[in-house]
Design a protein around this motif. Sequence first.
Motif, mmCIF file in Angstrom:
data_model
loop_
_atom_site.group_PDB
_atom_site.id
_atom_site.type_symbol
_atom_site.label_atom_id
_atom_site.label_comp_id
_atom_site.label_asym_id
_atom_site.label_seq_id
_atom_site.Cartn_x
_atom_site.Cartn_y
_atom_site.Cartn_z
ATOM 1 N N UNK A 279 9.168 -16.310 -5.504
ATOM 2 C CA UNK A 279 9.688 -16.303 -6.690
ATOM 3 C C UNK A 279 9.454 -17.068 -7.164
ATOM 4 N N UNK A 280 10.588 -18.195 -6.546
ATOM 5 C CA UNK A 280 10.555 -19.088 -7.158
ATOM 6 C C UNK A 280 9.463 -20.306 -6.367
ATOM 7 N N UNK A 281 9.132 -20.107 -5.248
ATOM 8 C CA UNK A 281 8.261 -20.949 -4.908
ATOM 9 C C UNK A 281 7.037 -20.388 -5.596
ATOM 10 N N UNK A 282 6.908 -19.575 -6.137
ATOM 11 C CA UNK A 282 5.532 -19.174 -7.171
ATOM 12 C C UNK A 282 5.717 -20.107 -8.113
ATOM 13 N N UNK A 283 7.023 -19.822 -8.910
ATOM 14 C CA UNK A 283 7.193 -20.611 -10.239
ATOM 15 C C UNK A 283 6.564 -21.883 -9.833
ATOM 16 N N UNK A 284 7.054 -22.891 -8.947
ATOM 17 C CA UNK A 284 6.606 -24.080 -8.521
ATOM 18 C C UNK A 284 5.099 -24.559 -8.527
ATOM 19 N N UNK A 285 3.631 -23.675 -8.482
ATOM 20 C CA UNK A 285 3.001 -23.643 -8.292
ATOM 21 C C UNK A 285 2.454 -23.159 -6.678
ATOM 22 N N UNK A 286 3.346 -22.964 -5.485
ATOM 23 C CA UNK A 286 2.956 -22.467 -4.287
ATOM 24 C C UNK A 286 2.186 -21.640 -4.469
ATOM 25 N N UNK A 287 1.612 -21.342 -3.340
ATOM 26 C CA UNK A 287 0.331 -20.479 -3.300
ATOM 27 C C UNK A 287 1.235 -18.786 -2.353
ATOM 28 N N UNK A 288 1.512 -17.676 -1.869
ATOM 29 C CA UNK A 288 2.531 -16.972 -1.000
ATOM 30 C C UNK A 288 2.309 -17.621 -0.379
ATOM 31 N N UNK A 289 1.255 -18.400 0.632
ATOM 32 C CA UNK A 289 1.336 -18.687 2.093
ATOM 33 C C UNK A 289 2.572 -19.525 2.191
ATOM 34 N N UNK A 290 2.610 -20.401 1.345
ATOM 35 C CA UNK A 290 4.122 -21.220 1.370
ATOM 36 C C UNK A 290 5.377 -20.569 2.099
ATOM 37 N N UNK A 291 5.415 -19.513 0.702
ATOM 38 C CA UNK A 291 6.991 -18.903 1.631
ATOM 39 C C UNK A 291 6.844 -17.585 2.590
ATOM 40 N N UNK A 292 5.742 -17.096 2.955
ATOM 41 C CA UNK A 292 5.316 -16.903 4.418
ATOM 42 C C UNK A 292 5.640 -17.522 5.078
ATOM 43 N N UNK A 293 4.917 -18.511 5.381
ATOM 44 C CA UNK A 293 4.713 -19.980 6.426
ATOM 45 C C UNK A 293 6.348 -20.530 6.705
ATOM 46 N N UNK A 294 6.575 -20.893 5.748
ATOM 47 C CA UNK A 294 8.132 -21.693 5.562
ATOM 48 C C UNK A 294 9.725 -20.778 5.568
ATOM 49 N N UNK A 295 9.263 -19.012 5.660
ATOM 50 C CA UNK A 295 10.423 -18.759 5.395
ATOM 51 C C UNK A 295 10.677 -18.457 7.179
ATOM 52 N N UNK A 296 9.920 -17.649 7.943
ATOM 53 C CA UNK A 296 9.200 -17.681 9.448
ATOM 54 C C UNK A 296 9.171 -18.404 10.034
ATOM 55 N N UNK A 297 9.007 -19.821 9.389
ATOM 56 C CA UNK A 297 9.672 -20.820 11.096
ATOM 57 C C UNK A 297 11.196 -21.597 10.699
ATOM 58 N N UNK A 298 10.874 -21.680 9.432
ATOM 59 C CA UNK A 298 12.294 -22.657 9.182
ATOM 60 C C UNK A 298 13.485 -21.482 9.155
ATOM 61 N N UNK A 299 13.107 -19.862 8.493
ATOM 62 C CA UNK A 299 14.171 -18.872 8.389
ATOM 63 C C UNK A 299 15.455 -19.337 8.605
ATOM 64 N N UNK A 300 15.812 -19.956 7.284
ATOM 65 C CA UNK A 300 17.271 -20.652 6.955
ATOM 66 C C UNK A 300 17.185 -20.442 5.475
ATOM 67 N N UNK A 301 17.884 -19.677 4.530
ATOM 68 C CA UNK A 301 17.753 -19.066 3.467
ATOM 69 C C UNK A 301 17.788 -20.124 2.302
ATOM 70 N N UNK A 302 19.208 -21.270 2.891
ATOM 71 C CA UNK A 302 19.420 -22.502 1.665
ATOM 72 C C UNK A 302 18.277 -23.550 2.276
ATOM 73 N N UNK A 303 17.999 -23.464 3.377
ATOM 74 C CA UNK A 303 17.183 -25.395 3.705
ATOM 75 C C UNK A 303 15.908 -24.761 3.042
ATOM 76 N N UNK A 304 15.444 -23.616 2.590
ATOM 77 C CA UNK A 304 14.551 -22.969 2.137
ATOM 78 C C UNK A 304 14.338 -23.498 0.789
ATOM 79 N N UNK A 305 14.921 -23.108 0.391
ATOM 80 C CA UNK A 305 15.178 -23.061 -1.316
ATOM 81 C C UNK A 305 14.922 -25.344 -1.325
ATOM 82 N N UNK A 306 15.770 -25.741 -0.619
ATOM 83 C CA UNK A 306 15.811 -26.837 -0.284
ATOM 84 C C UNK A 306 14.325 -27.872 -0.453
ATOM 85 N N UNK A 307 14.128 -27.030 0.683
ATOM 86 C CA UNK A 307 13.236 -28.155 0.957
ATOM 87 C C UNK A 307 11.304 -27.431 0.124
#
Lengths: 109, 239
Positions: free
Chosen positions: B37-65
């Motif tokens: 939802x956070x990424x969506x609010x910044x205008x990113x497509x769902x593909x971004x959180x989907x890929x970033x959550x899979x490859x980075x796989x670290x909650x706090x870093x993903x928010x900072x990213x």
Amino acid sequence: MTFFEQVVTITLCALASVLTRAIPFLVFSPSKPTPALVRYLGNALPSAIFAMLVVYCLKNTSFITGSHGIPELVGIICTVITHLWLRQMLISTLVGTVVYMLLVQKFFP
Amino acid sequence: MHNKNTYDTRIAALKAAVPYTLPILAGFLFLGMAYGVYMNAYGFSFVYPMIMSAVIFGGSLEFVAVSMLLSPFAPIAVFLLALMIQARHLFYGIAMLYRFKGLGWKRWYLIYGLCDETFSINYTAKIPQGIDRGWFMLWVTFLNQCYWVAGATLGGLFGGFLPFDTKGLDFVMTAMFVVIFLEQWMHEKQHYTAGIGILSAIICLRVFGPDSFMLPTMILILGSLVLGRGFLEKKVQGT
């Protein structure tokens, strides 16, 4: 930021993430004896880490302003009591969370 | 010794692993959705959180990213900051060094997916007799990663349209870590190391604030354990 720069940024984050997880396994081979200090740390660290993670979850809780951390405190106490009673992780977690949600939604909105 | 690669071995391990991961299903779906939802609010497509959550796989870093992606390109700073945010995983690796021994190819995925929650379960779970340890840990790791990616993707897709009031649901993570801490506490004959962890974290939180206390906490814990080794080493053995 261009699309290419975005890809590089995400890749670097992923690389850093996997590196922090892999370094101990790359540095210390299972076939060679691990230094005694590292073995000691492997035993001593987990409790300290779990304690740190609990504090990490509560890092944004203010005990001075707002609800004074009462929902968090009550939620944790309910979790602990349930767990000492039943020793079922799932039930303890559920009870604590439901109590906390009720508190922040109904009593400390 | 039974065959480690039969279908039954895998299914038995899956059945043993699922109950341990259920609190994480709730927590990760919620936190992952919050991230999407956070990424969506910044205008990113769902593909971004989907890929970033899979490859980075670290909650706090993903928010900072997300804020990194919105800032000017700075690869070195990104890499160093990411290393610092994720530094606590070094500890998990050291603690799991022996437990991942002799697990073959599974070891690489277990290392890749070694997040806070997966580490906590794989380190503390009492794996039942007759259940293959490698497959149990593999399922825990895999299920947790699926929950996280599913949450992030759903959050990115559906944005802010949630049907019920989820305020406070994120406490599921706190409650889970409290239970894990309590289990570890009851399992140990000494509580010095737990005390060192609590004190270090509280002191550093007070001194450095909520956004930058993790690295100093880890240094303080490490320093205390190394300096106190003469006293602590006998006491922590066999725990």
